[in-house]
Every structure is written in C-alpha cells, then in structure tokens.
Scaffold this active site. Structure first.
Site, PDB file in Angstrom:
ATOM      1  N   HIS A 162      57.209  46.672  86.195  1.00 33.84           N
ATOM      2  CA  HIS A 162      57.685  47.316  87.420  1.00 33.84           C
ATOM      3  C   HIS A 162      58.345  48.639  87.033  1.00 33.84           C
ATOM      4  CE1 HIS A 162      61.533  45.815  86.037  1.00 33.84           C
ATOM      5  NE2 HIS A 162      61.132  44.560  86.150  1.00 33.84           N
TER       6      HIS A 162
ATOM      7  N   HIS B 244      60.673  48.744  83.941  1.00 34.63           N
ATOM      8  CA  HIS B 244      59.983  48.883  82.654  1.00 34.63           C
ATOM      9  C   HIS B 244      59.475  50.318  82.473  1.00 34.63           C
ATOM     10  CE1 HIS B 244      59.130  44.456  83.559  1.00 34.63           C
ATOM     11  NE2 HIS B 244      59.734  44.379  82.380  1.00 34.63           N
TER      12      HIS B 244
ATOM     13  N   GLN C 248      62.410  32.118  73.733  1.00 39.44           N
ATOM     14  CA  GLN C 248      63.632  32.473  74.459  1.00 39.44           C
ATOM     15  C   GLN C 248      63.772  31.734  75.785  1.00 39.44           C
ATOM     16  OE1 GLN C 248      62.419  36.715  74.652  1.00 39.44           O
ATOM     17  NE2 GLN C 248      63.232  36.689  76.729  1.00 39.44           N
TER      18      GLN C 248
ATOM     19  N   SER D 177      63.040  43.071  88.913  1.00 38.12           N
ATOM     20  CA  SER D 177      62.857  42.024  87.910  1.00 38.12           C
ATOM     21  C   SER D 177      61.503  41.389  88.142  1.00 38.12           C
ATOM     22  CB  SER D 177      63.955  40.967  88.071  1.00 38.12           C
ATOM     23  OG  SER D 177      63.587  39.781  87.389  1.00 38.12           O
TER      24      SER D 177
HETATM   25  P1  AMP Z   1      61.503  41.926  80.398  1.00 42.65           P
HETATM   26  O1  AMP Z   1      60.052  42.192  80.623  1.00 42.65           O
HETATM   27  O2  AMP Z   1      62.188  41.277  81.549  1.00 42.65           O
HETATM   28  O3  AMP Z   1      61.768  41.255  79.074  1.00 42.65           O
HETATM   29  O4  AMP Z   1      62.185  43.344  80.282  1.00 42.65           O
HETATM   30  C1  AMP Z   1      61.775  44.286  79.319  1.00 42.65           C
HETATM   31  C2  AMP Z   1      62.785  45.398  79.257  1.00 42.65           C
HETATM   32  O5  AMP Z   1      62.877  46.027  80.526  1.00 42.65           O
HETATM   33  C3  AMP Z   1      64.213  44.889  78.919  1.00 42.65           C
HETATM   34  O6  AMP Z   1      64.825  45.794  78.019  1.00 42.65           O
HETATM   35  C4  AMP Z   1      64.874  44.878  80.262  1.00 42.65           C
HETATM   36  O7  AMP Z   1      66.282  45.049  80.184  1.00 42.65           O
HETATM   37  C5  AMP Z   1      64.227  46.080  80.928  1.00 42.65           C
HETATM   38  N1  AMP Z   1      64.338  45.961  82.381  1.00 42.65           N
HETATM   39  C6  AMP Z   1      63.996  44.896  83.154  1.00 42.65           C
HETATM   40  N2  AMP Z   1      64.301  45.130  84.444  1.00 42.65           N
HETATM   41  C7  AMP Z   1      64.862  46.366  84.490  1.00 42.65           C
HETATM   42  C8  AMP Z   1      65.411  47.174  85.542  1.00 42.65           C
HETATM   43  N3  AMP Z   1      65.437  46.758  86.807  1.00 42.65           N
HETATM   44  N4  AMP Z   1      65.905  48.385  85.209  1.00 42.65           N
HETATM   45  C9  AMP Z   1      65.897  48.821  83.926  1.00 42.65           C
HETATM   46  N5  AMP Z   1      65.402  48.107  82.895  1.00 42.65           N
HETATM   47  C10 AMP Z   1      64.889  46.901  83.165  1.00 42.65           C
END
Ligand code: AMP
Length: 286
Positions: free
Chosen positions: A31, A34, A58, A182
């Site tokens: 999204h 990312h 995890q 998210s």
């Molecule tokens: P994930 O795919 O949930 O493991 O997230 C991958 C990376 O994207 C991680 O470093 C998250 O902190 C970051 N991330 C996820 N959601 C957001 C958001 N809404 N704003 C900024 N970074 C994000």
C-alpha cells in the site's frame, strides 16, 4: 525489474549491482505506506531492492499467517512502476530449510509492548531481517514508524552486531480517515473500518489532553481506553505511554514519550502510535 527467489541468484545480481543499495523489507500486500519507503529507497540509492516474504517465524501459532493477504502479482506491478531494480521473494523453505535453528534475540526491548503481547514475534523479525541483510547486503534499509518498536529492535540489532547498514525510519502513512495504512486493514468490514477511525482520533485526543495540561500517563491511558471502548466493535489490548528509548512506561509526560496501542476491531488486530511531546513551559516571563 528482476524477480529473484533464491539467495544464490540474489548473490549473482548483487555482484553487478551499483552501490549504494537500498532495501525495503515487506510482507507484501503493498500500500502507500510501503511505497513511501520504496520511493525514498529509490531516491537515495543507485540500486533499489524490495523484499516480499510473509515470515512464518514472526507469527504466533494462533495468529493470521495462513490467511495473511498475498497479492504477489499486484505487488510486483506496483514495485515495477516505482522503478525498483529487484524484488527478492523467497519461499519459506529457502529462508528456513529443514533443520534451520539459529535465532536472533535483541534483548530487553523485545519483551515489552508487541513483544509481550506476541511472544517470539521479535525473535522472528530480527532473525529474518538479519538474513535479508546478509543476502541483500544493503547500504541503507528502510522501515516505517508504523511499527515503531520493530524499527527500534532493528536499530539495536544493527548496533549490537556491528552491521554496517544505515537504518532509515519514515513516518506513518494514513488514509483520509486518519487510519494508519496496513495490509491487515483488508480484513476489516465496512463497520469495523468506520469503528477503527477512533484509533487515530484517540491519538489526537491524547495530544489534546497533554496540550491542555494533563501530563499524567495513567489518566490519559484511562481516557483513551474509555473513548475506544465506547465503540462496541473495538477492544483494547494495550495502551502504552513509554520512554522512546527504553520503552519503560512513564508516569508523567515531562519529555517526549511514545504513545502506542494495540486494538482489536472485530477479529483484526491493529496497532498505531504517535510521539507525545509536552509543551515547553519555559517561555520568557514564567
Ligand atoms: P509489513 O509489510 O507490514 O511488514 O511492512 C513493511 C514495512 O512497511 C515496515 O517497515 C512497516 O513499518 C512499513 N509500513 C507498514 N505500514 C506503514 C504505514 N502505514 N506507513 C509507513 N510505513 C508502513
């Protein structure tokens, strides 16, 4: 854009890659949050790499590993459009072959907040991120403030293990209602999504209370819990106001503190956070 699925193949790509190399680790279902990391990695580096790996290590046994959204083709289209050079997308077997048994524990801070609520979570995170670092050899790696404690754990691992990698943390990207983006938002029904709007609203409420002179962490936590649980679709798992370096709970907010929370909207667990900064009272004349 190269789509690479094995460490050996990545090593071949890495040999010819221009430096610096930037890495954005993700679990896919991408999204704008990312993409904010990917765009920054693209700007800062000669080679931009994103990884997509839903890391089984995890997730707890009763968590959403098997139903975690997987949208690989769409993710690749988005990354290609963002001009990423390579996507590393290994299968679980590639990362954790038969007999795999080496784990990274980043100590005290992993026991609090998300670590207390999700035992073993940060062991899985630190382990997979170290493995990704060793495969990709990035100069720079990008993480979101959305997972504030995760970014702290990675920084600690990098410091403690002398990894020569810059960790860059970028702000939370939110939708028009203020809800932090998210991948798990895709689980929410329309009603749950509307209810979840109270989460960013409660962060604002805390800022307002603090600006109005309420510096007691317990009073703020209680008010936020009350505000969130007025909405029947929400259930608070924890609300924390903690020192941003140690994550120890504070009693009085007399310096910047990390307000973080985990809230269930129906059967979906959402996290969010903000830094609460007290207003300075040392202006002239006081
Ligand atoms: P994930 O795919 O949930 O493991 O997230 C991958 C990376 O994207 C991680 O470093 C998250 O902190 C970051 N991330 C996820 N959601 C957001 C958001 N809404 N704003 C900024 N970074 C994000």
């Amino acid at each position: 854009m190269h789509v690479i699925t094995t460490a050996a193949e990545f090593a071949r790509f890495r040999t010819g890659a221009a430096c610096p190399v930037g890495l954005v680790p993700t679990m896919g279902c991408l999204h704008e949050g990312h993409l904010s990391l990917v765009e920054r990695a693209r700007r800062d580096n000669a080679t931009a790499v994103a990884s997509i790996f839903v890391n089984p290590a995890q997730f707890g046994p009763n968590e959403d590993f098997s139903r975690y959204p997987r949208t690989f083709d769409r993710d690749c289209r988005m990354l290609k459009q963002a001009k990423v050079d390579a996507v590393f997308a290994p299968a679980p077997q590639e990362m954790y072959p038969q007999g795999y048994d080496t784990w990274v524990e980043a100590g005290g801070i992993t026991q609090r907040l998300e670590g207390a609520a999700r035992p073993g979570h940060f062991r899985g995170v630190a382990t997979v991120v170290l493995k990704l670092f060793n495969i990709v050899w990035p100069d720079n790696a990008y993480f979101g403030q959305k997972d504030a404690q995760q970014a702290m754990v990675i920084r600690k691992m990098v410091r403690d293990l002398n990894l020569n990698i810059n960790i860059i943390t970028l702000p939370i990207v939110r939708d028009e209602s203020g809800l932090a983006l998210s991948s798990r938002n895709s689980y929410l029904s329309r009603e749950e999504k509307a209810a979840a709007g109270r989460i960013p609203a409660c962060l604002k409420l805390a800022e307002k209370m603090l600006a109005g002179g309420q510096t007691g962490a317990a009073a703020i936590r209680e008010e936020l819990a009350r505000f969130l649980e007025e909405e029947p679709l929400l259930r608070v798992e924890y609300i924390s106001i903690a020192a941003p370096d140690s994550l120890e709970e504070v009693e009085t907010i007399d310096r910047p503190a990390l307000l973080s929370l985990a809230v269930w909207a129906g059967s979906t667990r959402l996290i969010d956070n903000t830094i609460l900064a007290p207003v300075r009272k040392d202006s002239p004349g006081q």
